[in-house]
Scaffold this active site. Sequence first.
Site, PDB file in Angstrom:
ATOM      1  N   LYS A  22      -9.791 -26.748   0.899  1.00 28.70           N
ATOM      2  CA  LYS A  22     -11.026 -26.217   1.484  1.00 28.70           C
ATOM      3  C   LYS A  22     -12.110 -26.202   0.411  1.00 28.70           C
ATOM      4  CE  LYS A  22     -12.406 -21.963   3.966  1.00 28.70           C
ATOM      5  NZ  LYS A  22     -11.863 -20.711   4.563  1.00 28.70           N
ATOM      6  N   SER A  59     -12.396 -19.972   9.261  1.00 24.28           N
ATOM      7  CA  SER A  59     -13.365 -20.834   8.611  1.00 24.28           C
ATOM      8  C   SER A  59     -12.764 -22.076   7.950  1.00 24.28           C
ATOM      9  CB  SER A  59     -14.107 -20.044   7.532  1.00 24.28           C
ATOM     10  OG  SER A  59     -13.184 -19.581   6.540  1.00 24.28           O
ATOM     11  N   SER A 111      -8.980 -16.738   8.884  1.00 24.55           N
ATOM     12  CA  SER A 111      -9.498 -18.095   8.658  1.00 24.55           C
ATOM     13  C   SER A 111      -8.451 -19.138   8.299  1.00 24.55           C
ATOM     14  CB  SER A 111     -10.576 -18.068   7.573  1.00 24.55           C
ATOM     15  OG  SER A 111     -11.735 -17.435   8.055  1.00 24.55           O
TER      16      SER A 111
END
Lengths: 68, 478
Positions: free
Chosen positions: B81, B155, B179
Amino acid sequence: MPSLETFTALLADSGLQLSPQRVGEALAVHSALAEELPALRAHRFPFLTGWPEPAVAGQWLENGGISA
Amino acid sequence: MSGEELADLSAVELVGLFAAGEAGPVEAVQACLTRIDRLDPELNAVRTLLAESALASAADSAGRWARGEARALEGVPFALKDIISTAGVPTSGGSGLYVDWVPAETAAHAQRLQDAGAVLLAKLNTFEFAGGGAYSRHFGAVHNPWDLRRTTGGSSTGSGAAVAGRLVPLAVGTDTGGSVRVPAAYCGITGLKPTNGRVPRHGVMGLSWTLDHVGPMTRTAEDAALALGVMAGFDPRDAGSSPRPVPDYLAALSAGVSGQQVGRVRGYVEEALHPGVRAAYESAMADLAGLGVEVVDVEIPGIAEARTAGWLVCYAETLSLHREHLPTIEDRDEMIAVTYAAGPFVSAADYLQALRYRPVFQRSIEAALTGCAALVLPTTDTVAPLLRDTTAATSIAATGPGGEADWMADVTRNNMPFSYAGVPGLSVPCGFADGMPVGMQLLGRPHDDAAVLRLAAHYQAATSHHLVRPAVLDTVPA
């Protein structure tokens, strides 16, 4: 539940600037949390025990101001 | 194996093939690159592709296999990420503010993955600062491989899409209020939010120092166990990092689960389920029972309060960390702007009350776990909503739970309370509703991440939900 006017006044006292739209969004976010807030606020905690925060600051004091 | 076939394999399967000399790391990286080249124009999971360095690392790994010096993840492609720092590689945080930022240092857990032989292939898109919403004004939306019109959840958007789309077998996500687990559920993959403190956060752009977690996102519990064993362990640069020794999570999977009790969390977490999600979840309970697990009903008092407390903590700590971004709030993505805007209205008294309520809620979980190896609940109320229904405006305007537009309420409902508590939470695919994956979340005792991984591994050995491929893998032409 606070009003838009209350939030606007609180913001003016915070030194931060947000557009009226953002203040309205903030009010909506907090309104969504309002149902559970009284129950959360109703909990009573002891004065001298069970405080997890600021644990690091408390340890620093316990250590006589010397970082671990 | 040729073409993209190696990209379909799990990390454990790849290591097995490498060890047997039936495939090599360079071929695996090339397979992932071919898959990315074909599918990522549809998914938009990849922020920065590192083809050249990955192929060089894979060649080094091939040499280690040949010399008998292979490490735990030798030659396995992985991705991060893009809020996770990587030395010499751009790390945008999903934000226009950091689009040109090149860190000097690699995040602690990412360095450990590389030191274990894993090959960094890509940085992956994310909500801006892990909070910005499904539409990124700078990098666009990430699309769910199961239905390109739908969000991956977030996310960790790119991480969910990349693992579900078989671009890589392993990605890393972060989880403040769901997330890792939400995109895992929405994308039909396995996502672990480890015990708070288990994986150090040094080098991760933070939202909340008391809520943020880092965890693996994979297609199998076995891969999550392998990755966690590498990522976990004390790091003095994270004050929340645990000094506990790291067990062998992979070895722990082989112990039996028959005869264990699992507590099915009733009440609040099941009140707003989409009918299709409920049906898949009920079927999963029967599958657990088929493993010889006794599923018993439990209650966790105070979940709704914990969710509220978690959000108060998140808003306050995010503003504290991100205050410098407030002057540019109108340039930020929609949901992080709303998060910033909510911060100033959390009173000091409420923030402290929320912090002090945490041990009360932890004791509720402890009581619910009495006699149980783990707890189980649906990861989300619904399947992934349509991207067009994920704006902050639709989230805030929605008042009734369970609707597709009410996606933020859905996302946080069964996840934020357990980020707040810090217990391990693992989402595994447990079926489908409306053609979209459904996730089941297993919760464990702090630092007993092995218990949820073991249950999930046995569940996946007996079911095939995690093996189903999104149709996009076969319909998008080369």
